[in-house]
Structure formats: C-alpha cells, structure tokens
Write an enzyme that holds these catalytic residues in place. Structure first.
Site, PDB file in Angstrom:
ATOM      1  N   GLY A   1       0.645  -1.257  -0.238  1.00  0.00           N
ATOM      2  CA  GLY A   1      -0.213  -0.020  -0.164  1.00  0.00           C
ATOM      3  C   GLY A   1       0.780   1.058  -0.021  1.00  0.00           C
ATOM      4  O   GLY A   1       0.234   2.250  -0.275  1.00  0.00           O
TER       5      GLY A   1
ATOM      6  N   ASP B   1      -2.382   7.162   1.814  1.00  0.00           N
ATOM      7  CA  ASP B   1      -2.058   8.117   0.983  1.00  0.00           C
ATOM      8  C   ASP B   1      -0.797   7.454   0.200  1.00  0.00           C
ATOM      9  O   ASP B   1      -0.147   8.134  -0.584  1.00  0.00           O
ATOM     10  CB  ASP B   1      -1.895   9.440   1.391  1.00  0.00           C
ATOM     11  N   GLY B   2      -0.309   6.450   0.614  1.00  0.00           N
ATOM     12  CA  GLY B   2       0.876   5.770  -0.038  1.00  0.00           C
ATOM     13  C   GLY B   2       2.136   6.615   0.355  1.00  0.00           C
ATOM     14  O   GLY B   2       3.459   6.115  -0.187  1.00  0.00           O
TER      15      GLY B   2
ATOM     16  N   ARG C   1      14.779   0.039   0.233  1.00  0.00           N
ATOM     17  CA  ARG C   1      14.861  -1.030   1.058  1.00  0.00           C
ATOM     18  C   ARG C   1      15.249  -2.084  -0.208  1.00  0.00           C
ATOM     19  O   ARG C   1      14.908  -2.237  -1.321  1.00  0.00           O
ATOM     20  CB  ARG C   1      13.531  -1.585   1.357  1.00  0.00           C
TER      21      ARG C   1
ATOM     22  N   ASP D   1       1.430 -11.254   6.877  1.00  0.00           N
ATOM     23  CA  ASP D   1       2.111 -10.269   5.531  1.00  0.00           C
ATOM     24  C   ASP D   1       3.575  -9.713   5.938  1.00  0.00           C
ATOM     25  O   ASP D   1       3.967  -8.903   4.857  1.00  0.00           O
ATOM     26  CB  ASP D   1       1.101  -9.375   5.270  1.00  0.00           C
TER      27      ASP D   1
END
Length: 416
Positions: free
Chosen positions: A127, A160-161, A218, A308
């Site tokens: 997300g 909002d990412g 990352r 997750d």
C-alpha cells in the site's frame, strides 16, 4: 522515547554523501526483472484502490515528490547494487525518491494477503511500497529494490501511500543496525525526504499536523512473504474474506515452484516435485526459527508479526512499531495498537510458529498438510537450539564439547 544503540560500523556506513562526492551523473543499475517475467502482472491502470485478481504484481509508477533531498545513505548497502562510486546527493535523491525512473526499471506493487492479529484480512498488498525491479549487483547476485513511501498503489486502500521522516529514519537506522548485529534483515540504501507535505496525527490525540513525505530504499533478495501465498485462500470461516486469486491452484503452483527454483537453489532438482516443496517448507520453518531466536537474543520486538510481515527467506522485514527493550521485560509490547499483547517479546516464537501453520494451510492445495504440518515440530527444536547457542556465546561459553545441560538454567537465571 525509544533508545537504540547503533553500532559504530553503522555510523561509519550511514553517511551524508555531500561531504565526499564527485560530480558524476547518469549512473545505471543492471536491472533483470525475473519476477515480473515469470509471474503474472496486472497491466497499468488508473491508480485507485481495487482488488487485483490472478496476478502477483500490478504495474504502478512512483508518485513524484517536491524537491527531494538526501538525508542519509548506507554506502555498504548501495555497494550491493553495484553503486561503488560517490554520486552527487541530488542524483541519489532523484532516483531513490521515485522522481526519476532508471532504464530497465519496471515499478510495481506486490499483491499479498495476511492474517492480522489472528484474523484473515483478505487482500492487503504494497500500500505504500513500490518495487523498482531486480538489480544484478556484485557477483551477479540478485537484489530486489523497493521504495517505501513512494505513493499510491492499487493496494493503498484509504491511505495516501506516503511515509514521514521520523518513521523512515527509524526504519533506515534499524535495518542497518540489525545487519551489523548479524541478524538477517532487509537493508536500507537511502533515506530521501522532500518538501511534499502529508497530514499525520503523530500522537493519535486529534492534533494532526503536516510532515515531510519521505522515502526509504529497501534492499532484499526478494520481498515475497507468507502472505504472498495467501492470495489463493478461499472464503475464511471467521471473517468471510477471500484472497483475490481464490482457487487459482495453477498460479499457486507456479508461484511456489518459482520461489523454490529462484531463492532456494540448494534444493536438489533431482527430487520429486513433492519432495522439493517439502524441503522448501522445512527450510522456511528452520530459517524463521533461527530468525526469531536472533531477535530474542538482542531484546528486539517486531510489533506486527502478521503473516504479511514475514519473509519467505527468514529475514526481518517491514520495520513499523518495532522496539528494543531497555530493560528485560518478557511482556514488553512495542506496538500501541496491540492491546491484547499478542506480539509481546515472550510470545514472538509462538506467533512465528502460528504464522508458519498459516503458510502450511496456504500451501495445502499443492502440498499436503499431512506432510507439511509435522515439520512444524522442527521449529521449537531449531529455535531453542539457536537461542542457546547464541546466548552461550554471550557468556563466553564457546567450547561446544563442554556443553552443560545446566546452561539453559544458567541463562534463564540471568533474567530473574
């Protein structure tokens, strides 16, 4: 406030490039996007929250930010990607904010599901993270690079990412600190902030304020996780939710076998399909057991041990509300939203084993639970053995031939 000791090696590696930069430009990375070539990808669509059926990835570009500025970088981590020269900060900021997409990059969000706090939540996905692709670095080793906080994806739901500077700095520092502590982890290459502002309620007290949108680079061999295999789950009895690719056994087989052949090359090709899948599951069980033992040895609490947030490779991923204990407390909770204490320090091994059980359930259509579930017994043995080995080293008990059955009692007595 959380107090984290950062090893001196991290201080040396985490550095501002402005103090030692040559005016070099247009650096390139060797992209080889094997995942996107091998697994189904949803074509680009207008960015809106939606279900992504029968696909493992969805193509989506990062959303540009205003005036990206390099905060810090890990030269050692960037070296993994073949970035061995010193580049101007503005160039790193442009690329690793997502403002500039390099040749060969194929930005995409990953589709996965998850059990969150014990309940199946259906589709989750990246997300706030966008993979730029896979880079061949030193010795042609493959690294997936991902921008956390790069903007909206089909999996953003109501968010909002974006991420902000304070949380991004924490992830950057902890990723590198964990690496230098010798604990398997994703790496952090850069932290880039910007003049783009996002609204956040920092203390959850209704006093929202604008903060700087910030992006962390990352780095990991892959960001596939337990939840990647849960997108095929049928309707859950407790929540009624199902994965977006429920019942697509052909794709589950494809994902499983791709994961084995690509990330577990030591598993012999001469084995039968079932034997290879069993070996794969056993390796995931054992690497996860060793990982959580490492956490326990340094007093690290992950905070959100949902399926997750657990890497298929047994490395630490998704640094959110993590914490290190300042003094020993087996009931230490680092996540303010964990009101029932599901993910306390002392429960981490139990929760990791529980999550492995959910992975076995997700793999059941292609790997019988009758054969996979008994392998969970290896978890307790490997976790306890690795923990004892590491703690004995802390006490200077280095000669394994002098192993004493009372060593465990000695170690436990230190926490009384």
């Amino acid at each position: 406030m959380l107090s984290v000791h950062v090893p001196s090696a991290v201080v040396q590696s985490v550095r501002r490039f402005a103090t030692k930069c040559h005016a070099m430009s247009n650096f390139e990375l060797r992209f080889d996007n094997l995942q996107l070539r091998s697994l189904p990808v949803e074509d680009k669509q207008p960015i809106q929250s939606r279900q992504v059926p029968n696909a493992c990835f969805s193509l989506v570009n990062p959303t540009p930010v205003d005036s990206p500025q390099l905060v810090c970088a890990s030269k050692n981590a960037l070296n993994l990607l073949g970035i061995e020269k010193d580049y101007v900060p503005d160039e790193l900021a442009d690329v690793f904010s997502g403002n500039k997409v390099l040749a060969g990059s194929q930005p995409a969000g990953h589709c996965y599901c998850g059990h969150q706090f014990g309940y199946f939540s259906g589709q989750l996905g990246d997300g706030a993270a966008i993979s730029l692709g896979e880079v061949l670095g030193k010795d042609d080793r493959r690294w997936e690079i991902q921008l956390k906080g790069a903007g909206l994806t089909p999996f953003s739901r109501t968010a909002d990412g974006r991420k902000v500077l304070r949380s991004s700095i924490r992830e950057f520092l902890c990723s590198e600190a964990m690496h230098y502590l010798g604990i398997p982890t994703t790496r952090a290459g850069t932290c880039v902030t910007s003049d783009t502002r996002v609204m956040r309620d920092k203390f959850y007290d209704g006093r929202s304020a604008y903060e700087r949108a910030t992006v962390v680079l990352r780095i990991s061999p892959t960001f596939l996780r337990f939840g990647s295999f849960e997108i095929f789950k049928s309707s859950d009895a407790a929540t009624g939710r199902a994965g977006p690719s429920a019942g697509n056994i052909e794709l589950l087989e494809k994902l499983t076998d791709f994961t084995i052949s690509t990330y577990f090359p030591a598993i012999s090709q001469s084995l039968s399909v079932e034997e290879r899948r069993l070996s794969f599951f056993q390796e995931v069980v054992e690497s996860t057991a060793r990982l959580v033992a490492e956490w326990q040895c340094v007093g690290f609490c992950h905070g959100v041990l949902n399926t997750d947030n657990m890497s298929i490779l047994g490395v630490t991923i998704d640094y959110g509300p993590f914490g290190f204990m300042d003094s020993f407390d087996p009931n230490f909770i680092c996540n303010a939203s964990d009101e029932e204490g599901r993910y306390t320090y002392k429960k981490q091994p139990e929760m990791c084993r529980w999550n492995l059980g959910k992975l076995a359930e997700a793999l059941a259509p292609v790997l019988s639970e009758e054969k996979s579930m008994p392998l969970l017994d290896r978890f307790d043995e490997v976790c306890a053995g690795h923990y004892l080995q590491k703690m004995r080293k802390k006490l200077g008990l280095l000669k394994t031939e002098q192993f004493d059955a009372h060593d465990s009692d000695l170690i436990e007595s230190l926490f009384d």
